[in-house]
Scaffold this motif. Structure first.
Motif, short mmCIF file in Angstrom:
data_model
loop_
_atom_site.label_atom_id
_atom_site.label_comp_id
_atom_site.label_asym_id
_atom_site.label_seq_id
_atom_site.Cartn_x
_atom_site.Cartn_y
_atom_site.Cartn_z
N LEU A 178 0.84 -1.20 0.00
CA LEU A 178 0.00 0.00 0.00
C LEU A 178 0.87 1.25 0.00
CD1 LEU A 178 -2.70 -1.02 2.65
CD2 LEU A 178 -2.72 -1.42 0.18
N VAL A 179 0.35 2.30 -0.61
CA VAL A 179 1.06 3.58 -0.64
C VAL A 179 0.14 4.67 -0.09
CG1 VAL A 179 2.53 2.94 -2.56
CG2 VAL A 179 0.34 4.04 -3.01
N ARG A 180 0.73 5.68 0.52
CA ARG A 180 -0.08 6.76 1.07
C ARG A 180 -0.61 7.64 -0.06
NH1 ARG A 180 2.36 11.15 5.23
NH2 ARG A 180 3.09 12.07 3.27
N THR A 181 -1.92 7.89 -0.04
CA THR A 181 -2.54 8.67 -1.11
C THR A 181 -3.19 9.95 -0.60
OG1 THR A 181 -4.55 7.32 -0.89
CG2 THR A 181 -2.94 6.67 -2.57
N GLN A 182 -3.58 9.99 0.68
CA GLN A 182 -4.20 11.19 1.24
C GLN A 182 -3.81 11.33 2.69
OE1 GLN A 182 -8.41 11.73 0.68
NE2 GLN A 182 -8.38 11.13 -1.48
N LYS A 183 -3.86 12.58 3.19
CA LYS A 183 -3.63 12.87 4.60
C LYS A 183 -4.78 13.72 5.10
CE LYS A 183 -0.33 15.74 5.68
NZ LYS A 183 1.03 16.29 5.90
N PRO A 252 -7.98 2.97 17.94
CA PRO A 252 -8.84 4.15 17.90
C PRO A 252 -8.06 5.38 17.43
CG PRO A 252 -8.25 3.61 20.16
CD PRO A 252 -7.75 2.48 19.32
N ILE A 253 -8.79 6.33 16.86
CA ILE A 253 -8.21 7.61 16.42
C ILE A 253 -8.56 8.66 17.47
CG2 ILE A 253 -8.22 9.40 14.67
CD1 ILE A 253 -9.07 7.27 12.64
N LEU A 254 -7.54 9.19 18.15
CA LEU A 254 -7.76 10.23 19.15
C LEU A 254 -7.97 11.58 18.45
CD1 LEU A 254 -5.04 9.27 21.81
CD2 LEU A 254 -7.49 8.77 21.89
N LEU A 255 -8.91 12.36 18.98
CA LEU A 255 -9.24 13.67 18.41
C LEU A 255 -8.76 14.80 19.32
CD1 LEU A 255 -12.88 12.86 17.28
CD2 LEU A 255 -10.83 12.91 15.85
N PRO A 256 -8.18 15.86 18.73
CA PRO A 256 -7.86 16.02 17.31
C PRO A 256 -6.71 15.10 16.93
CG PRO A 256 -6.90 17.81 18.56
CD PRO A 256 -7.74 17.01 19.54
N GLY A 257 -6.52 14.91 15.62
CA GLY A 257 -5.46 14.00 15.20
C GLY A 257 -5.17 14.12 13.72
N GLN A 258 -4.21 13.35 13.29
CA GLN A 258 -3.82 13.31 11.89
C GLN A 258 -3.69 11.86 11.46
OE1 GLN A 258 -0.58 15.90 10.30
NE2 GLN A 258 0.42 13.98 9.73
N ASN A 277 -2.02 5.85 11.19
CA ASN A 277 -1.62 7.03 11.94
C ASN A 277 -0.69 7.90 11.10
OD1 ASN A 277 0.62 5.35 11.97
ND2 ASN A 277 1.16 5.81 14.08
N GLY A 278 -0.37 9.08 11.63
CA GLY A 278 0.45 10.02 10.87
C GLY A 278 1.79 9.45 10.46
N ALA A 279 2.39 8.62 11.30
CA ALA A 279 3.69 8.03 10.97
C ALA A 279 3.57 6.90 9.95
CB ALA A 279 4.36 7.52 12.24
N GLY A 280 2.37 6.39 9.76
CA GLY A 280 2.16 5.34 8.77
C GLY A 280 2.50 3.94 9.23
N ASP A 281 2.74 3.75 10.54
CA ASP A 281 3.16 2.43 11.02
C ASP A 281 2.11 1.70 11.85
OD1 ASP A 281 3.29 4.19 13.14
OD2 ASP A 281 5.26 3.51 13.85
N LYS A 282 0.94 2.33 12.06
CA LYS A 282 -0.10 1.68 12.86
C LYS A 282 -1.45 1.86 12.18
CE LYS A 282 2.27 2.37 17.29
NZ LYS A 282 2.22 3.00 18.63
N PRO A 283 -2.20 0.77 11.99
CA PRO A 283 -3.50 0.88 11.30
C PRO A 283 -4.63 1.24 12.26
CG PRO A 283 -3.01 -1.41 11.72
CD PRO A 283 -1.83 -0.64 12.24
N HIS A 284 -5.52 2.11 11.79
CA HIS A 284 -6.77 2.39 12.49
C HIS A 284 -7.93 1.60 11.88
CE1 HIS A 284 -4.97 5.59 14.84
NE2 HIS A 284 -4.51 6.15 13.74
N LEU A 285 -7.83 1.34 10.59
CA LEU A 285 -8.88 0.62 9.87
C LEU A 285 -8.22 -0.11 8.71
CD1 LEU A 285 -12.38 1.76 8.80
CD2 LEU A 285 -10.77 1.12 7.01
N ARG A 286 -8.74 -1.29 8.43
CA ARG A 286 -8.27 -2.09 7.29
C ARG A 286 -9.49 -2.52 6.50
NH1 ARG A 286 -4.65 -5.99 9.67
NH2 ARG A 286 -3.08 -4.38 9.31
N GLY A 287 -9.45 -2.35 5.16
CA GLY A 287 -10.64 -2.66 4.39
C GLY A 287 -10.35 -3.15 2.99
N LEU A 288 -11.39 -3.73 2.38
CA LEU A 288 -11.33 -4.21 1.01
C LEU A 288 -12.63 -3.82 0.34
CD1 LEU A 288 -9.87 -5.87 -1.17
CD2 LEU A 288 -11.07 -7.89 -0.30
N LEU A 289 -12.53 -3.01 -0.71
CA LEU A 289 -13.68 -2.53 -1.47
C LEU A 289 -13.73 -3.25 -2.81
CD1 LEU A 289 -16.02 -0.50 -2.04
CD2 LEU A 289 -14.27 1.10 -2.85
N SER A 290 -14.88 -3.82 -3.15
CA SER A 290 -15.09 -4.49 -4.43
C SER A 290 -16.25 -3.82 -5.14
CB SER A 290 -15.41 -5.98 -4.23
OG SER A 290 -14.39 -6.62 -3.49
#
Length: 296
Positions: A178-183, A252-258, A277-290
């Motif tokens: 996976l590659v980062r596409t949005q922040k 969980p995603i703590l608010l405010p956050g990035q 997360n902002g550092a890109g090393d911890k997932p908050h959500l994992r998904g598969l869209l078809s």
């Protein structure tokens, strides 16, 4: 119609749902295995209103040209989920139930102004390594045909000897590819804003004090907001005919956050994605869209 089907019309008010939630904070100690709730709650004609869709779209980032968001019927059915979880007969307090995973399938195109018959019921117990999980089914019908369905998995942590089939639905995705596409920068009041359109006023999302009562330093984002925002970045214009999304809610995603959206470049009908997360090393959500595949 059997005596376990209950027509909910009009829908419960937010005040009613909040009061039922408060009353459900304490439950007697369970003696023996939990009983699966038998009620089927039905709203016979729920309109996919342009105003409601637009408000949801603003909260999650959907654009009108994308059509009805894939996750929107879940918002319409969520008050019925709360009604099941806050009933005196439900064996566990509703507060503290953790939303673990969701699976949504759309079988036909949904249109603004269309009326859906929504049915919600407890489908099955699931034995999870961390406690007792429950799958709640949502089914949406139009002109007698099943057009949309969702299955939500909720967990009560710390329950010894959970009943049901073992949980074995973990998504295996090519995370390294996976590659980062949005922040996204998330404001402190995101939980309160999303609660207004989703009906989910759980204090862990809307209040720092409420979040701390459940062990969080700050309010946390709704899992279904995170899923909606991720789909808003991927749902194509023109609306969907058939689609499926599977997701697991992680940290969980703590608010405010990035946070940031990571996914594979779109190629073919299947799109793996994560919100990290902002550092890109911890997932908050994992998904598969078809999209536009034949769904069994």
């Amino acid at each position: 119609m059997d005596d376990l089907t209950q027509i909910i019309d009009p829908p419960p008010s937010r005040t009613r749902l909040l009061l039922d939630g408060v009353r459900a904070l304490r439950k007697p100690k369970l003696d023996g295995a939990p009983l699966l709730p038998k009620a089927r709650l039905v709203r016979p004609a729920v309109e996919l209103s342009a105003e409601g869709i637009a408000a949801y779209g603003r909260a999650c980032g959907f654009r009108r040209e994308q059509g009805v968001p894939l996750t929107y019927p879940h918002v319409l059915a969520f008050p019925l989920h709360l009604m099941l979880l806050t009933r005196p007969s439900f064996p566990y307090p509703a507060s503290g139930m953790v939303h673990l995973a969701n699976r949504i399938r759309q079988h036909q195109r949904l249109q603004e102004g269309q009326a859906l018959r929504l049915e919600v019921y407890a489908a099955r117990w699931v034995a999870h390594p961390k406690g007792q999980a429950l799958s709640i089914a949502t089914r949406a019908y139009s002109a007698g045909a099943l057009v949309w369905e969702g299955d939500s998995l909720y967990l009560r942590r710390g329950v010894a000897d959970p009943v049901g089939a073992p949980w074995d639905e973990a998504l295996a995705l090519p995370s390294d590819s996976l590659v980062r596409t949005q922040k996204w920068l998330l404001p402190a009041d995101l939980g309160r804003r999303f609660a207004k359109v989703s009906g989910d006023f759980n204090p862990i999302h809307t209040s720092v004090i409420g979040a701390r009562l459940f062990g969080f330093r700050r309010a946390i984002a709704h899992g279904m907001w995170t899923l909606g925002r991720a789909l808003a970045a991927q749902q194509p214009p023109g609306g969907l005919e058939r689609a499926e999304v599977q997701c697991e809610f992680k940290l969980p995603i703590l608010l405010p956050g990035q946070v940031a959206l990571w996914n594979l470049p779109a190629s073919g009908p299947r799109r793996a994605f994560e919100v990290r997360n902002g550092a890109g090393d911890k997932p908050h959500l994992r998904g598969l869209l078809s999209i536009n595949e034949n769904l069994q």
